[in-house]
Design a protein around this motif. Sequence first.
Motif, PDB file in Angstrom:
ATOM      1  N   ARG A 148      -4.662  -0.538  -8.330  1.00  0.00           N
ATOM      2  CA  ARG A 148      -4.532  -1.823  -7.441  1.00  0.00           C
ATOM      3  C   ARG A 148      -3.320  -1.500  -5.980  1.00  0.00           C
ATOM      4  N   ARG A 149      -3.294  -1.869  -5.031  1.00  0.00           N
ATOM      5  CA  ARG A 149      -2.082  -1.400  -3.814  1.00  0.00           C
ATOM      6  C   ARG A 149      -1.096  -3.096  -4.362  1.00  0.00           C
ATOM      7  N   VAL A 150       0.203  -2.525  -4.748  1.00  0.00           N
ATOM      8  CA  VAL A 150       0.722  -3.940  -5.035  1.00  0.00           C
ATOM      9  C   VAL A 150       2.143  -3.781  -4.209  1.00  0.00           C
ATOM     10  N   LEU A 151       3.295  -4.759  -3.585  1.00  0.00           N
ATOM     11  CA  LEU A 151       3.878  -4.849  -3.211  1.00  0.00           C
ATOM     12  C   LEU A 151       4.676  -6.103  -3.963  1.00  0.00           C
ATOM     13  N   LEU A 152       5.667  -6.257  -4.238  1.00  0.00           N
ATOM     14  CA  LEU A 152       6.841  -6.191  -5.284  1.00  0.00           C
ATOM     15  C   LEU A 152       7.667  -6.400  -4.047  1.00  0.00           C
ATOM     16  N   ALA A 153       7.890  -7.911  -3.929  1.00  0.00           N
ATOM     17  CA  ALA A 153       9.331  -8.213  -2.842  1.00  0.00           C
ATOM     18  C   ALA A 153      10.275  -9.440  -3.413  1.00  0.00           C
ATOM     19  N   GLU A 154      10.992  -8.986  -3.404  1.00  0.00           N
ATOM     20  CA  GLU A 154      12.534  -9.488  -4.256  1.00  0.00           C
ATOM     21  C   GLU A 154      13.648  -9.487  -3.145  1.00  0.00           C
ATOM     22  N   LYS A 155      13.945 -11.448  -3.090  1.00  0.00           N
ATOM     23  CA  LYS A 155      15.375 -10.757  -2.328  1.00  0.00           C
ATOM     24  C   LYS A 155      16.610 -10.964  -2.649  1.00  0.00           C
ATOM     25  N   SER A 156      17.139 -10.777  -3.580  1.00  0.00           N
ATOM     26  CA  SER A 156      17.692 -10.147  -3.992  1.00  0.00           C
ATOM     27  C   SER A 156      18.278  -8.794  -4.571  1.00  0.00           C
ATOM     28  N   ASP A 157      19.220  -8.668  -4.839  1.00  0.00           N
ATOM     29  CA  ASP A 157      19.619  -6.966  -4.932  1.00  0.00           C
ATOM     30  C   ASP A 157      19.522  -6.621  -6.231  1.00  0.00           C
ATOM     31  N   TRP A 158      18.878  -8.118  -7.131  1.00  0.00           N
ATOM     32  CA  TRP A 158      19.232  -7.530  -8.147  1.00  0.00           C
ATOM     33  C   TRP A 158      17.628  -7.987  -8.494  1.00  0.00           C
ATOM     34  N   GLY A 217      11.952  -2.371   2.775  1.00  0.00           N
ATOM     35  CA  GLY A 217      10.694  -3.119   2.731  1.00  0.00           C
ATOM     36  C   GLY A 217       9.378  -2.518   2.401  1.00  0.00           C
ATOM     37  N   PRO A 218       8.120  -2.611   2.925  1.00  0.00           N
ATOM     38  CA  PRO A 218       6.992  -1.766   2.661  1.00  0.00           C
ATOM     39  C   PRO A 218       6.450  -0.929   3.805  1.00  0.00           C
ATOM     40  N   ALA A 219       6.031   0.327   3.222  1.00  0.00           N
ATOM     41  CA  ALA A 219       6.082   1.586   4.403  1.00  0.00           C
ATOM     42  C   ALA A 219       4.682   1.325   4.561  1.00  0.00           C
ATOM     43  N   ALA A 220       4.005   0.171   4.432  1.00  0.00           N
ATOM     44  CA  ALA A 220       2.744  -0.240   4.967  1.00  0.00           C
ATOM     45  C   ALA A 220       2.678  -1.975   5.451  1.00  0.00           C
ATOM     46  N   PRO A 221       1.526  -1.808   6.245  1.00  0.00           N
ATOM     47  CA  PRO A 221       0.977  -3.222   6.976  1.00  0.00           C
ATOM     48  C   PRO A 221       0.819  -4.149   5.995  1.00  0.00           C
ATOM     49  N   VAL A 222       1.137  -5.236   5.710  1.00  0.00           N
ATOM     50  CA  VAL A 222       0.474  -5.779   4.697  1.00  0.00           C
ATOM     51  C   VAL A 222      -1.105  -5.597   4.043  1.00  0.00           C
ATOM     52  N   ASP A 223      -1.307  -6.003   4.802  1.00  0.00           N
ATOM     53  CA  ASP A 223      -3.358  -6.062   4.888  1.00  0.00           C
ATOM     54  C   ASP A 223      -3.384  -5.129   4.143  1.00  0.00           C
ATOM     55  N   ASP A 224      -2.178  -3.994   3.788  1.00  0.00           N
ATOM     56  CA  ASP A 224      -2.865  -2.756   3.275  1.00  0.00           C
ATOM     57  C   ASP A 224      -3.177  -2.699   1.483  1.00  0.00           C
ATOM     58  N   PHE A 225      -2.153  -3.779   0.796  1.00  0.00           N
ATOM     59  CA  PHE A 225      -2.021  -4.270  -0.183  1.00  0.00           C
ATOM     60  C   PHE A 225      -3.192  -5.159  -0.531  1.00  0.00           C
ATOM     61  N   ASP A 226      -3.280  -5.436  -2.418  1.00  0.00           N
ATOM     62  CA  ASP A 226      -4.111  -5.553  -2.583  1.00  0.00           C
ATOM     63  C   ASP A 226      -3.536  -7.087  -2.509  1.00  0.00           C
ATOM     64  N   LEU A 227      -2.318  -7.159  -3.597  1.00  0.00           N
ATOM     65  CA  LEU A 227      -1.532  -7.801  -4.377  1.00  0.00           C
ATOM     66  C   LEU A 227      -0.243  -8.034  -3.362  1.00  0.00           C
ATOM     67  N   ILE A 228       0.338  -8.924  -3.180  1.00  0.00           N
ATOM     68  CA  ILE A 228       1.943  -9.338  -3.091  1.00  0.00           C
ATOM     69  C   ILE A 228       2.288 -10.443  -3.160  1.00  0.00           C
ATOM     70  N   VAL A 229       3.052  -9.795  -4.292  1.00  0.00           N
ATOM     71  CA  VAL A 229       3.881 -10.657  -5.136  1.00  0.00           C
ATOM     72  C   VAL A 229       5.455 -10.972  -4.677  1.00  0.00           C
ATOM     73  N   LEU A 230       5.839 -12.346  -5.160  1.00  0.00           N
ATOM     74  CA  LEU A 230       7.266 -12.649  -4.180  1.00  0.00           C
ATOM     75  C   LEU A 230       8.064 -12.886  -5.895  1.00  0.00           C
ATOM     76  N   SER A 244      -2.399   9.656  -1.486  1.00  0.00           N
ATOM     77  CA  SER A 244      -2.153   9.545   0.083  1.00  0.00           C
ATOM     78  C   SER A 244      -0.300   9.449   0.263  1.00  0.00           C
ATOM     79  N   GLY A 245      -0.121   9.576  -0.625  1.00  0.00           N
ATOM     80  CA  GLY A 245       1.581  10.715  -1.109  1.00  0.00           C
ATOM     81  C   GLY A 245       2.016   9.144  -0.732  1.00  0.00           C
ATOM     82  N   ASP A 246       1.908   8.131  -1.495  1.00  0.00           N
ATOM     83  CA  ASP A 246       2.321   6.999  -1.284  1.00  0.00           C
ATOM     84  C   ASP A 246       3.564   6.730  -2.941  1.00  0.00           C
ATOM     85  N   HIS A 247       4.289   6.725  -3.732  1.00  0.00           N
ATOM     86  CA  HIS A 247       4.750   6.210  -4.284  1.00  0.00           C
ATOM     87  C   HIS A 247       4.377   4.712  -5.053  1.00  0.00           C
ATOM     88  N   ALA A 248       4.107   4.808  -6.192  1.00  0.00           N
ATOM     89  CA  ALA A 248       3.634   3.909  -6.976  1.00  0.00           C
ATOM     90  C   ALA A 248       4.722   3.310  -7.000  1.00  0.00           C
TER      91      ALA A 248
END
Length: 191
Positions: free
Chosen positions: A45-55, A14-27, A168-172
């Motif tokens: 841009r700060r991007v959160l890529l979420a995937e429901k699968s292990d693949w 899961g994300p290491a930061a609140p959802v508000d910290d991202f410019d784009l959330i990709v499902l 900030s120390g976050d991994h891209a």
Amino acid sequence: MTPIEKWQDGAQRGPAAPVDDFDLIVLGSGAAGLSAALFAAAQNRRVLLAEKSDWIGGTTAMSGGCIWIPCNHHMASIGASDSTEDALRYIRAVAPPGWAASEEHHWQAFVEAGAPMLRFVETHSPLRLHVGGEPDPYLEAPGALRRGRNVSPQPFRFAHAPVRQSASGDHAFRPAAAVAPRDRPARDGAG
């Protein structure tokens, strides 16, 4: 244990930061989702890529990742050439009757943007593609080519993907969802 090792172990999900910290959330991590995430990340841009699968890869992974891109730069490596006109002639010939009236502008945009998109992906990611051996699916159609428009990914291991660290120390790049569970063998035999 490094952060990558923790992610590979599944210890951190899961994300290491609140959802508000991202410019784009990709499902979803299919071709469209990964392309959108890559484009945004290339624009800093700060991007959160979420995937429901292990693949990773969505249905694109199930297709083998082959994509049909007319006029692509890899065609030169096999001595093939293409034109926008031939690609559009092929699309029009294989499309269902009546579709051209509503889809022509989409077809033109696809043919014009496909090759630059492919270059962008290869420039901004470790993914590399090559011309596959497949002909256009309807080889008898006007504008069809025997080889060149279908490109496939070269073998790629997310465990070897570069990880950039921001100020900030976050991994891209966080490959947690991209790592195969340890009880499943890697498909390419490399790990």
